[in-house]
Design an enzyme around this catalytic site. Structure first.
Site, PDB file in Angstrom:
ATOM      1  N   ASP A  31     -37.003   5.369  -4.447  1.00 38.94           N
ATOM      2  CA  ASP A  31     -38.460   6.821  -4.271  1.00 38.94           C
ATOM      3  C   ASP A  31     -38.676   6.538  -2.937  1.00 38.94           C
ATOM      4  O   ASP A  31     -38.284   5.573  -1.950  1.00 38.94           O
ATOM      5  CB  ASP A  31     -38.526   6.645  -5.359  1.00 38.94           C
ATOM      6  CG  ASP A  31     -39.729   4.543  -5.498  1.00 38.94           C
ATOM      7  OD1 ASP A  31     -38.866   3.571  -4.670  1.00 38.94           O
ATOM      8  OD2 ASP A  31     -40.202   3.903  -6.467  1.00 38.94           O
ATOM      9  N   ASP A  45     -47.411  -1.557 -15.515  1.00 42.91           N
ATOM     10  CA  ASP A  45     -47.340  -1.060 -16.958  1.00 42.91           C
ATOM     11  C   ASP A  45     -45.696   0.041 -17.750  1.00 42.91           C
ATOM     12  O   ASP A  45     -45.789   0.897 -18.322  1.00 42.91           O
ATOM     13  CB  ASP A  45     -48.164   0.232 -16.886  1.00 42.91           C
ATOM     14  CG  ASP A  45     -47.356   1.803 -15.509  1.00 42.91           C
ATOM     15  OD1 ASP A  45     -46.736   0.428 -14.604  1.00 42.91           O
ATOM     16  OD2 ASP A  45     -48.342   1.549 -15.254  1.00 42.91           O
ATOM     17  N   HIS A 101     -43.708   0.978 -15.600  1.00 47.80           N
ATOM     18  CA  HIS A 101     -42.859   1.702 -15.082  1.00 47.80           C
ATOM     19  C   HIS A 101     -41.951   1.276 -14.468  1.00 47.80           C
ATOM     20  O   HIS A 101     -41.892   0.094 -13.323  1.00 47.80           O
ATOM     21  CB  HIS A 101     -43.569   2.617 -14.119  1.00 47.80           C
ATOM     22  CG  HIS A 101     -44.110   2.196 -13.409  1.00 47.80           C
ATOM     23  ND1 HIS A 101     -45.547   1.990 -12.634  1.00 47.80           N
ATOM     24  CD2 HIS A 101     -43.550   2.108 -11.880  1.00 47.80           C
ATOM     25  CE1 HIS A 101     -45.486   1.513 -11.644  1.00 47.80           C
ATOM     26  NE2 HIS A 101     -44.600   1.518 -10.892  1.00 47.80           N
ATOM     27  N   GLU A 108     -43.663   7.194 -14.413  1.00 53.03           N
ATOM     28  CA  GLU A 108     -44.382   6.816 -14.990  1.00 53.03           C
ATOM     29  C   GLU A 108     -44.980   6.842 -16.384  1.00 53.03           C
ATOM     30  O   GLU A 108     -43.842   7.431 -16.763  1.00 53.03           O
ATOM     31  CB  GLU A 108     -46.360   7.030 -14.580  1.00 53.03           C
ATOM     32  CG  GLU A 108     -46.446   7.246 -12.180  1.00 53.03           C
ATOM     33  CD  GLU A 108     -46.676   6.047 -11.818  1.00 53.03           C
ATOM     34  OE1 GLU A 108     -45.759   4.938 -12.691  1.00 53.03           O
ATOM     35  OE2 GLU A 108     -47.520   5.829 -11.191  1.00 53.03           O
TER      36      GLU A 108
END
Length: 326
Positions: free
Chosen positions: A72, A141, A143, A148
């Site tokens: 990314d 979380d 991801h 996400e």
């Protein structure tokens, strides 16, 4: 699926680096046959990169015939910015090894046509023959890359709006100023990573413990995108003890097992962790647990929620910054 549990962050980083080296050496890359490696950024893989640099300097590995594809990049952050992933990869890894900058691929978050950039990236991966080994990290979380919670589990490389939790977690790299953290990024999709021949996910720290629990002990859920890799035929989760705090005791004992243990049909694929090359040209890896963990009678709960507060104090060691040449 495999879960390799090491005592601490440094040992987990070293194990991951040795595994990457073994895979490259076993592949025997050449000018006609490059090894393709997917790479992450962030605090978790930093130790792995430092070990890979160490192995390169000692002559144990070369990246001359390796092509890399990063997961990314932020949208709108100049490449020369110290927190861009171009800068991170150059300063913390690429400039210290013998990789050709032309073979180090990172998404361009400053191009005019972001959608075209994403499509072109997928095409570059395909032209390279796909990814042999995709290394990834996760957020608290769950991801992976910037996929996400709520992301499609068959998603491809695309533009993604970052979740509030991700922005808050990354604020520590921007002087804890939320207004300076980019709110959008380009990211490979879950499906893009799932297409890799093998996936290795690094998970360290107590603040990632609940995410690891969701990744391996509960079902596949698009709200915890890392859980998708339960369904990949060759996934290795590499973690430290702190990251196992939310796992069932029975699960931890099962995966830790005797060193080098292979479970059931996995024994037929022993070459995963023991490349068929002279031991002088590869690294010994231990522990080598394998198989799929059983369900346990009772979930071991901890006060890991409070450890999320540690995020603000975490810092990433830095190498002197130079402008990336790619």
């Amino acid at each position: 699926m495999r879960l390799v549990i090491l005592d601490d962050y440094n040992l987990a980083s070293e194990w991951a680096a040795k595994y990457i080296c073994n895979r490259i050496v076993q592949f025997k890359p050449s000018a006609e046959r490059y090894f393709t490696l997917g790479l992450p950024t962030g605090s978790t893989p930093y130790g792995c990169y430092q070990k890979l640099i160490e192995f390169y300097r000692s002559g144990d590995i070369s990246f001359k015939y390796v092509k890399t594809f990063n997961m990314d990049e932020y949208v709108g952050l100049p490449r020369a910015h110290p927190e861009s992933y171009h800068s991170y990869m150059w300063n913390n890894f690429f400039k210290h090894i013998d990789i050709d900058p032309a073979n180090a691929h990172i998404l361009d978050g400053n191009t005019e046509d972001l959608e075209a950039e994403c499509q072109a990236y997928e095409q570059k991966v395909a032209e390279a023959g796909g990814i042999e080994l995709f290394v990834g990290g996760i957020g608290p979380d769950g991801h992976i890359a910037f996929n996400e919670p709520g992301s499609s589990l068959v998603s491809r490389t695309r533009v993604k709006t970052l979740a509030k939790d991700t922005i808050v977690a990354n604020a520590r790299f921007f002087g804890n100023d939320l207004s300076k953290v980019p709110t959008m990024a380009l990211t490979v999709g879950v499906g893009t990573v799932m297409d890799a021949k093998e996936v290795m996910i690094l998970i360290t720290g107590a603040h990632k413990a609940f995410a690891l629990y969701k990744a391996i002990e509960e079902g596949v859920n698009h709200m915890w995108t890392v859980s998708a890799f339960q369904q990949h035929p060759r996934t290795i989760f590499v973690c430290d003890e702190d990251a196992t705090l939310e796992l069932r005791v029975k699960t931890v004992k099962y995966f830790k097992g005797p060193s080098g243990r292979l479970q059931g049909s996995e024994a037929s694929r022993k070459d995963w962790l023991t490349p068929p090359i002279p031991v002088t040209n590869c690294f010994r890896l231990s522990p080598l647990a394998g198989g799929c963990g059983p369900s346990g009678p009772k979930h071991l709960t901890t006060k890991t929620a409070s450890t999320h507060l540690q995020l603000a104090s975490l810092t990433r060691p830095r190498s002197p910054t130079d402008t990336p040449p790619f």
